[in-house]
Structures are given as structure tokens and as C-alpha cells.
Scaffold this active site. Structure first.
Site, PDB file in Angstrom:
ATOM      1  N   GLU A 218      69.780  20.835 169.697  1.00 14.50           N
ATOM      2  CA  GLU A 218      69.603  20.898 171.166  1.00 14.50           C
ATOM      3  C   GLU A 218      70.849  20.414 171.898  1.00 14.50           C
ATOM      4  O   GLU A 218      70.791  19.520 172.734  1.00 14.50           O
ATOM      5  CB  GLU A 218      68.380  20.083 171.586  1.00 14.50           C
ATOM      6  CG  GLU A 218      67.056  20.655 171.114  1.00 14.50           C
ATOM      7  CD  GLU A 218      66.680  21.928 171.845  1.00 14.50           C
ATOM      8  OE1 GLU A 218      67.081  22.081 173.006  1.00 14.50           O
ATOM      9  OE2 GLU A 218      66.016  22.772 171.219  1.00 14.50           O
ATOM     10  N   ASP A 219      71.984  21.003 171.588  1.00 15.30           N
ATOM     11  CA  ASP A 219      73.223  20.757 172.322  1.00 15.30           C
ATOM     12  C   ASP A 219      73.854  19.393 172.089  1.00 15.30           C
ATOM     13  O   ASP A 219      74.799  19.041 172.789  1.00 15.30           O
ATOM     14  CB  ASP A 219      73.022  20.946 173.839  1.00 15.30           C
ATOM     15  CG  ASP A 219      73.001  22.404 174.189  1.00 15.30           C
ATOM     16  OD1 ASP A 219      73.469  23.195 173.368  1.00 15.30           O
ATOM     17  OD2 ASP A 219      72.519  22.747 175.272  1.00 15.30           O
ATOM     18  N   ALA A 220      73.315  18.629 171.162  1.00 12.78           N
ATOM     19  CA  ALA A 220      73.957  17.341 170.896  1.00 12.78           C
ATOM     20  C   ALA A 220      75.252  17.588 170.122  1.00 12.78           C
ATOM     21  O   ALA A 220      75.461  18.680 169.579  1.00 12.78           O
ATOM     22  CB  ALA A 220      73.026  16.446 170.104  1.00 12.78           C
ATOM     23  N   ARG A 402      74.080  31.736 174.688  1.00 10.09           N
ATOM     24  CA  ARG A 402      74.881  31.536 175.902  1.00 10.09           C
ATOM     25  C   ARG A 402      76.075  32.479 175.982  1.00 10.09           C
ATOM     26  O   ARG A 402      76.651  32.663 177.049  1.00 10.09           O
ATOM     27  CB  ARG A 402      75.359  30.097 175.971  1.00 10.09           C
ATOM     28  CG  ARG A 402      74.213  29.118 176.093  1.00 10.09           C
ATOM     29  CD  ARG A 402      74.748  27.764 176.436  1.00 10.09           C
ATOM     30  NE  ARG A 402      74.455  26.797 175.397  1.00 10.09           N
ATOM     31  CZ  ARG A 402      73.330  26.116 175.319  1.00 10.09           C
ATOM     32  NH1 ARG A 402      72.401  26.297 176.228  1.00 10.09           N
ATOM     33  NH2 ARG A 402      73.112  25.257 174.357  1.00 10.09           N
TER      34      ARG A 402
END
Lengths: 600, 377
Positions: A218-220, A402
Site C-alpha cells: 500500500e505505497d509504503a 497509476r
């Protein structure tokens, strides 16, 4: 048919040949006979010519095109390079003019010089002009979706950097300074234009696109402990404490000094230990929460006639500036001055070194923001065949949805830059070609797609997949956990409701709201719910005769009802908020009565 | 033999399960086996029952409320459906639960009896039941400024198409305008004000009013659309008139529905309205691809209908009927409730959940329900 002419929406006359008039007007403007700030627009539907000279219009510069040829010639460029002429000279010469939204409607603007035709009236100075200042800092921006460019520029605005070189003498609230700022390896045209090298806001890191134990879900991101120890993304955080000597009516004033022990609300002697004789803390003292920074006493709040007669000397109040809950740091700078009213003003700047920790926010320049999920010792980090351990591990799942292609190209470009020793140009629409970068990388002895063989840092086993690794400019954002983290078990309550205060600054509680309450009920956890809401419980004496709140006489230790004689009074446990609610009902003219019943 | 064994369990299980057991357990099964099956059935049935003191209402509210917060985001994606624009999603759910008397898009699904069920006949029926107004059967309606009168000329062709008699039209016009004299002059119908001092303005207004005068068809059915659904022709209408539609000989009265629960309550009674509310809410939930247990919806619908008429879940509806002052005050307009309660010396027994939360007393559900009694001798 004659065409009407409007100046700033007011009719000023009419003309028979509209095109002729407009052409002549534009000609005169380019010659300098008319102000270059006036724009002209022809509206076909209304058959009207609209002239605008009012302020507040948005206008942008474009190169004038005549007969399919740009008015900026090679000669101009040479003169510009020799600094013989400047931008304003080009405007004076009529080679560049400013168009507002209206006049732009009548213009046909070519994006680049090679697509110019006879129909074109203008040419973009640079295709980069369609983006804003910060957005144009995103390298290879033309490879991205516009939403990502927006996200990228929004993130860059929150980056910690070297915002002003006179920072030691500035009094800024809530700012951070990055300790070792660097210039990006992959630059855009805007970097030199905006003098980015004078105030950079990031650092170049080695980034591998790789997951690691799930700590970059999650984007960490995962950061190398070694890199942090070597000073990556270290910053100083500055806060301000400001206190002034206010004047009150009756000639009374505040006093900045170490408070006397007689002062009302005196803290412990230890809390004042950093204060010098003038009541102000000395620079470079390390303070913690609860320590006094500036000592101050104020006159008593209410001066009653009794006080004046009594004792002669009234008790002053303690009103020092104290380090807030959860804050701390080193005193950096002390400023003693006057404010607008001429009162003494003392400002103390606190400095706190922020070393990256789990929860701090980082971003690349492509809207790929994320939070540190894990800090891994450098010996446990995966390493390349040549022995390089990446500084940051970025999760590959952040890419496909993205579609930030520029993120990947910057990685290749950054790697090429680091190996070749030159800066790479990543200007939107005018960047170096991806193919050229790949070829150069390949000639430098690396795989042209940027991937490398990686080994597990803990077992030494080789990964089956080739890992995409390269150099990238990373920015530390101003959102740091240490400024946001908050918890509470017990703490301050509000005066009115006796419920816990709200918010981090007031060491508040985390509210168990209405919907959360509902879940307790739905689970049938009735007694647990009561326990959770016991924060404001009180014992209230109630008169069993009239149902009103009775009085407890502490001196005689008995309860009595002021309205009924010899009635029984019972103590009832209830929420203080409910007692308050009963009082509020009374204030609106409704008399609530409590009927008491034996609980058993 | 087997059926007698099963019948013994009639007091323990609902009729429907007994019936299913009768059907599914073979006749010649052994006594021990049958008893074993029935025992398991009873156990499972008891396990499925809601425990006493369970907050079914609150759970229903959470179950409906949680997905509807997500629906607010989805609503706009469904905009612009061709042919008929139907209120769906959250606005529709709010409309149903609020118990609005006039809904934003009243609709009917008219099922046709088998003998009329072919494309041509269904089309004919659709044409026939659509509400026709005066403007559809006239060729001209004009104001004679000289005489101060309205002149209407009918379109014979259209009238034949819609099967309208000239006399019927005349009668309808006469009924609508009592203060005017209606005369026929050749093909033209003339409306002349009976009193002399009528001004032209009123004549203009009258003309617009007359254009929408009902002539034939079923009143209220503004649009009709014959559609084929699962090999069956039916008619979808915009606008409803359940009473009229059900009285026609071609309607399959067992399946024809309106989406207006108040209309259903009027025509078919409150039980039908209860089911209509369940169906309508469930239709929206299913349409959004969500999954909510129907029993939550049933509970909501029951609450709305128990008083014998539909009451919305608003401060004017079911909430206004709560016995506790504090409970009513905790839901919108508290001052109104407190003042009104004080006027009639109202007493709050503190029997329900929210009052006890306010006083911070244990709420009478779950762990707060059992009480300890001591026998004193």
C-alpha cells in the site's frame, strides 16, 4: 454591415471592415503605437469587436507568426545568448506578444515550430508552457496522465528543502530544513530557470522496484538503515514560542521574569531551571515537555474591591510559555523586540532534529508518495551483483494502476546520469530520448533496460527475477509522524462537560462517536458501553420528594434539599453531561424531575 | 407413519419447514432416521433464531446504512438511461424510507393475461390505456380576440385512432369549464364566457389548462412502453393508476404492480404495501450490486407499516411515535420535544436504549438485560 466596437464591455463606436480594423490594431500594437497590454477579440456570432485593457485578465506570451514563419529568428537567439537583448526587447520588437483568453480564441497556436503552416498566427515559446512552474519540474512529464502530474506537483510543494538561505535569522513558524540537499540528476528546463540549485528540496537515492517482506504494501517504502545513518533525509524542524508583555487597564502589565514562588499557579522550581535572570531561556538548552521557555506573570484576572482593600498586594498569575505536550527540542534562537503596540515581545525558536523513522512521508517527483513502512539494516538489504544496496525499495504494485511511466524513465535516466557523470535533461516534451538513454546505459556496461541481478541480503540467494534499479530524486515531505503521533489513557477534561478534551495539542481523547456507540449496542456489550462512557460520571444528590438536585453540606456531612424540609436525599450516579442537560432544561423554563426507584 | 412422526414436531418448527420435511423425507424411512433428521432440524432452526435481547433494529439500521454511504458515490454513474428515467440508488431509498406521499418517478409494470399476450395485442392495449389529453386530438385551439372566445377544432383522424367520440370530448370540456358556455358551430367547438367581464388573460390560462384536459385512456399513465421480458410481453408505464388498471379485463391482476407504496396501501391494503416497500428497497439494493439480508429490509418495512398506515422513518413518522421524550429529543428538533413534553407533564420510563446512554446507565440489551433477583425469606 458595420461592426460594433466595445472597450471593456462598453460600446465606443463602430467600423465597417472588421478584419481590416483588427489587423491594423494588431499591427500598431506590435509596433508599439498601442499598449501591449490591450487585447482584441472578434466575436463572430455577435459581429462585435471586443477590446480589453482591464486588470485581472490572464495573459500569456506567444511568439508571433507571419506567413508560416516565426518572427523569432536565429539572429534573435544569438543575441539572446550573448545577452545583448532580453525578453522585453522581443516584446518591443513585436516578436512576442501577450494574449488573453479572449484574443486566444481568434488565434491558431502551433505547438512546435515544425508544424507551422500559413494559417498559424502564433507559436508556443516552449511546449512546456502548458504546465505550471512546479508541474514542469516533473521530469518526462509528457509520458504521464495529467492527474499524475497534478499529484506530482502537489507533492513537491510539500517537500522539505532549503527554502531560504537566511534561515538562521528568520523567525518562521513550523518549517523544516533538509540537512544535505542535492540537485536532481535528472533535471528539466525549469531547474535552471527557477535557480533550483540554490534551493533544492530532495536527494538522489538508489531505488529498486522490489517488494520486501510485505513491509512496502500500500505505497509504503522500505529504507536502508545505513543510508539513514549516513544522513539521508535528515531535517531540522523549527517551532516558535512567542510571548509579549501585555498592558492591562489600570496601569497593570505582564512581566517577563522568573516567577516568584508566591505567584498563583507556580510550577515546580525544576520547571524554571533553564531560565536566565531575565526570565528567558538560554540558547542551546535542551527542553522537554513541561519545561518553561519564557517565564511570565500577569496581573490577577478580576480585580474586586475586596482585593484592593485587602493585603495591599494582590496575587499575580503565572502565565509562562511552556513546551507543549509531546513537543521538545533545543533552543535555537532568542529574539527580544517590540510588537506593534510597543510592548516587549520575546520570541524563542526551538529546533528539533528529525531523523527519518517509520511513518515519515516521502515522494518521488511523479506523485508516487508513500510512508516508510520499515527500516532495514543495510546488511539485510538485497544487493546487486556489484555489491550496491539500494537506499529505498519501492513496491512494484504502485506502477501499473497509476501508469506513471515517467517514474520508470527517470530511474533509467538517473542511473545513466550517475554512471556517466552528467545531468540528464528530462524536460517535458523536450527530453532526451528514452532510446538514447538506454543505449548510453548499455555502453556504460549495464543492462539497457535498467535491471540487475539481485541477491537476498539475508540468505545470499540470487533472485530469479532481474530487479529494476536506478537512481532517483526523492523528496521528504513535511508530514512527519513525530508531529502527529498521539495517544492518551488519562488526561485533561473540559470544564463545562467534564468530558475529555479534543485534539492532539490539548492531549485530547480519541472520541468514541455515535456510530461507534451503535456497534457496542449491536454487540449487546451494554456494560462495556457504560464503562466507556464513565469518563464524565458523577454522583449527584437527588431529593426523593421533589426530584430536584439536592445539596451536599461538606461541613456537616449531610445532604439536604433546600426546597423540601426533612426529605430523604439519595445519591444517584449519572453522566455529568446529563446533569448539565437537566440544568439546561431548567434554563429554558422546563423543570425536569427525577423519580427515584430502588435499584433492587 | 412417517408423516405422523413429523407431525409430532409441529409445535417446535414453523409450518413451512414441516411441509418441506414431509415432502423431502421418503415415506418408508426408518423411525430412528426420521427422528434423527427432525432433531437436527429443530436444533438448526433454534440456532438460526435471533437471541432474545438482540438489537435487531440497530443491526438492520447498520446493515442498510453502511452500503448506502457507498451508494452516494455510485449514484451518478447510472445517469442517463435511455427510454425511461427512473429514480434509483440512494435518492430512491431515501424516498421510500421517508414515506413520501408523492414519489419522483411513479411507475407501473402491467402484466397481461395470457389470451392477450402477443405483440400486436399488447401494443394495442398500450395505445389504449395511455392517458390522452385534448391537445393530442385537436388540430387547432385559438382565441378569437373579437368575440372573446376560445375556438377548438378537433382532428377527426386522431380521434378515430384513439377511439374517442366527439360527444365524450364535449362532455369532458363542459365538466372542466363550468363558467363557460360550450357551443358547437359546424366543426368548431366554441367556448364563450357566461359572464361578460372575463378578460383575455384568463382565456389564455384556460387555453393552456384545456390542452392538458383528460380525454381518454387511463388517467395518470403519462407514458406507456410495451417491453418483452423473458419471452413475455408486458407494459411499463410512467405514472400510475393501480385501481383503474386492475379493473381492466386484460390485466393479470396477480402480478401487476405499482412502485408507489401509498397507492398500493390504498388499493390493496397495508399488508400489500408492506411487501411493496420490501420489494422496492430490495430492487434498489440489488440494482446496485449490493447484498443485504432481506430480513433487515423486512424489519424496516414492518416498522413503517405496523400502525396500519405507512409512516416514514422521519421525525414526523415513526420517530414521533416513540414513547420516550429523551429518545425523540435525541433525534432532530430536541427543543420542540422537550417543550411539548413539559406542557403535558410527560414521564420518561427510561425503558429503551438511547435514554439510558444519555444517563450513562446500562442499556437494556445484551449484557444489560439479565437482572439478578434475590429471594428474601
Amino acid at each position: 454591415m458595420s461592426t460594433e466596437i466595445y472597450l471593456n464591455s462598453k460600446i465606443i463606436g463602430s467600423v465597417d471592415n472588421a478584419t481590416d480594423f483588427i489587423d491594423r490594431f494588431k499591427e500598431d500594437r506590435r509596433k508599439g503605437k498601442v499598449s501591449t497590454d490591450i487585447n482584441i477579440q472578434y466575436k463572430e456570432k455577435e459581429n462585435g469587436i471586443y477590446l480589453y485593457s482591464s486588470k485581472g485578465r490572464v495573459a500569456r506570451p506567444l511568439i508571433v507568426v507571419k506567413d508560416g514563419k516565426s518572427l523569432i529568428t536565429q539572429k534573435h537567439i544569438e543575441q539572446l545568448e550573448k545577452k545583448e537583448i532580453g525578453f522585453s526587447d522581443l516584446i518591443l520588437q513585436g516578436a512576442i506578444e501577450y494574449l488573453d483568453a479572449g484574443e486566444e480564441e481568434n488565434a491558431l497556436v502551433a505547438f512546435t515550430e515544425d508544424v507551422l503552416t500559413k494559417e498559424h498566427t502564433h507559436l508556443e515559446i516552449s511546449p512546456l508552457g502548458i504546465t505550471g512552474l512546479v508541474t514542469s519540474l516533473v521530469p518526462f512529464g509528457n509520458y504521464n496522465a495529467p492527474t499524475r502530474l497534478n499529484a506530482g506537483s502537489k507533492n513537491q510543494k510539500q517537500a522539505i528543502g532549503f527554502y531560504a538561505s537566511n534561515y538562521p535569522v528568520r523567525i518562521d513558524m513550523d518549517v523544516s530544513m533538509l540537512h544535505y540537499p542535492q540537485i536532481p540528476l535528472v533535471q528539466t528546463l525549469t531547474n535552471p530557470i527557477s535557480e533550483y540549485e540554490k534551493h533544492p528540496s530532495g536527494q538522489n537515492v538508489v531505488l529498486a522496484i522490489l517488494s520486501f517482506d510485505g513491509y512496502n504494501m500500500e505505497d509504503a517504502i522500505i529504507v536502508n538503515k545505513g543510508t539513514i545513518d549516513r544522513g539521508l533525509a535528515r531535517s531540522s524542524y523549527y517551532r516558535l514560542e512567542s510571548v509579549s508583555e501585555l498592558r492591562y487597564q489600570g496601569g497593570l502589565t505582564d512581566e517577563i521574569s522568573i516567577p516568584d514562588k508566591e505567584v498563583r499557579g507556580y510550577r515546580t522550581e525544576e520547571d524554571y531551571r533553564f531560565l536566565e535572570e531575565d526570565g528567558i531561556i538560554s540558547p542551546e538548552s535542551k527542553v522537554d515537555e513541561g519545561d518553561v521557555i519564557i517565564g511570565r506573570t500577569s496581573p490577577p484576572r478580576f480585580l474586586s474591591s475586596m482585593d484592593e482593600l485587602n493585603l495591599g498586594q494582590t496575587q499575580r498569575r503565572e502565565s509562562s510559555s511552556v513546551v507543549m505536550h509531546g513537543e521538545g527540542g533545543t533552543v535555537d534562537f532568542v529574539l527580544i523586540t517590540e510588537n506593534e503596540e510597543g510592548n516587549k515581545l520575546v520570541q524563542v525558536r526551538l529546533r528539533d532534529q528529525k531523523i527519518p523513522e517509520i511513518g515519515d512521508k516521502f515522494t518521488s517527483r511523479h506523485g508516487q508518495k508513500g510512508v516508510i513502512g520499515m527500516i532495514v539494516p543495510s546488511e539485510d538489504m538485497p544487493f546487486t551483483a556489484s555489491g550496491i544496496t539500494p537506499d529505498i525499495l519501492f513496491n512494484p504494485h504502485g506502477i501499473p494502476s497509476r501508469m506513471t511511466v515517467s517514474h520508470l524513465i527517470e530511474l533509467v535516466g538517473g542511473k545513466t546520469a550517475a554512471l556517466s557523470g552528467r545531468y540528464i535533461d528530462g524536460t517535458t516534451f523536450n527530453s532526451e530520448k528514452e532510446d538514447d538513454l538506454r543505449k548510453e546505459l548499455s555502453s556504460l556496461g549495464f543492462r539497457e533496460n535498467g535491471t540487475e541481478t539481485f541477491y537476498n541480503g539475508r540468505t545470499g540467494e540470487m533472485f530469479n527475477a532481474k530487479i529494476f534499479v536506478g537512481n532517483m530524486y526523492y523528496l521528504k515531505l513535511k508530514h512527519m509522524v513525530s508531529n502527529k503521533m498521539h495517544s492518551r489513557a488519562r488526561g485533561p477534561i473540559q470544564l463545562l462537560t467534564r468530558q475529555p478534551t479534543e485534539g492532539r495539542a490539548k492531549e485530547g481523547g480519541l472520541r468514541l462517536g455515535e456510530m461507534e456507540k451503535d456497534t457496542f449496542i449491536a454487540h449487546g456489550a451494554s456494560l462495556l458501553l457504560k464503562d466507556r462512557f464513565d469518563a464524565d460520571k458523577t454522583i449527584v444528590p437527588i431529593c426523593e420528594n421533589c426530584g430536584q438536585i439536592a445539596v451536599h453540606d461538606e461541613y456537616k456531612n449531610r445532604d439536604f434539599c433546600p426546597m423540601c424540609e426533612d426529605s430523604t436525599v439519595s445519591n444517584v450516579e449519572m453522566a455529568y453531561a446529563f446533569k448539565l442537560f437537566l440544568d439546561e432544561m431548567k434554563s429554558m423554563g422546563v423543570l425536569p424531575k427525577l423519580e427515584l426507584k430502588d435499584k433492587y | 407413519m412417517t408423516s405422523e412422526l413429523i407431525k409430532k414436531y409441529e409445535n417446535l418448527l414453523p409450518k413451512k419447514i414441516i411441509g418441506e420435511a414431509m415432502e423431502l423425507i421418503p415415506k418408508g424411512a426408518k423411525k430412528a432416521d426420521v427422528e434423527k433428521i427432525m432433531k437436527i432440524l429443530v436444533d438448526e432452526y433454534n440456532y438460526a433464531l435471533v437471541d432474545p435481547g438482540e438489537c435487531v433494529g440497530l443491526i438492520a439500521a447498520e446493515s442498510l446504512g453502511e452500503p448506502s454511504t457507498q451508494m452516494t458515490l455510485n449514484t451518478f454513474h447510472l445517469a442517463g438511461v435511455a427510454e425511461m428515467n427512473v429514480t434509483m440508488g440512494l435518492p430512491r431509498i431515501i424516498e421510500i424510507l421517508d414515506g413520501r406521499k408523492t414519489i419522483s418517478t411513479p411507475m407501473m409494470e402491467i402484466y397481461i393475461k395470457e389470451e392477450f399476450r402477443n405483440e400486436k395485442k399488447v401494443r394495442g392495449i398500450a395505445e389504449q390505456i395511455k392517458e390522452r389529453t385534448l391537445k393530442e386530438i385537436i388540430s387547432d385551439i385559438s382565441i378569437n380576440l373579437a368575440e372573446i372566445q376560445l375556438e377548438i377544432s378537433l382532428n377527426e383522424k386522431k380521434m378515430k385512432q384513439f377511439n374517442v367520440e366527439r360527444t365524450v370530448v364535449l362532455k369532458n370540456i363542459e365538466k372542466a369549464v363550468k363558467t363557460y358556455e360550450v357551443k358547437e358551430k359546424g366543426e368548431v367547438i366554441i367556448l364563450k364566457p357566461k359572464s361578460k367581464d372575463e378578460d383575455l388573460n384568463i382565456l389564455y390560462l384556460l387555453r393552456e389548462k384545456l390542452k392538458n384536459l383528460y380525454v381518454t385512456g387511463i388517467k395518470g399513465l403519462k407514458q406507456v412502453l410495451p417491453v418483452k421480458r423473458d419471452e413475455e410481453y408486458l407494459i411499463i408505464t410512467a405514472g400510475t393508476n393501480l385501481k383503474e388498471v386492475l379493473s381492466r379485463d386484460f390485466t393479470d391482476t396477480t402480478r401487476t404492480v405499482s412502485n408507489d407504496s401509498f397507492e398500493i396501501a390504498d388499493v390493496l391494503g397495508i399488508e400489500a404495501a408492506r411487501q411493496a416497500i420490501i420489494n422496492e428497497i430490495y430492487k434498489v439494493i440489488e440494482g446496485q450490486g449490493l447484498n443485504i439480508d432481506i430480513r433487515h429490509v423486512m424489519l424496516v418495512s414492518d416498522t413503517m407499516c405496523t400502525s396500519g398506515q405507512i409512516r416514514g422513518i422521519t421525525r414526523f413518522g415513526v420517530v414521533s411515535e416513540k414513547p420516550s421524550v429523551l429518545a425523540r429529543a435525541s433525534f432532530e428538533t430536541p427543543i420542540k420535544h422537550i417543550v411539548n413534553a413539559s406542557l403535558i407533564n410527560e414521564r420518561d420510563e427510561l425503558n429503551s436504549v438511547i435514554e439510558n446512554v444519555m444517563l450513562n446507565q446500562p442499556v437494556p440489551t445484551g449484557t444489560g438485560l439479565p437482572k439478578l433477583g434475590i429471594k428474601l425469606d
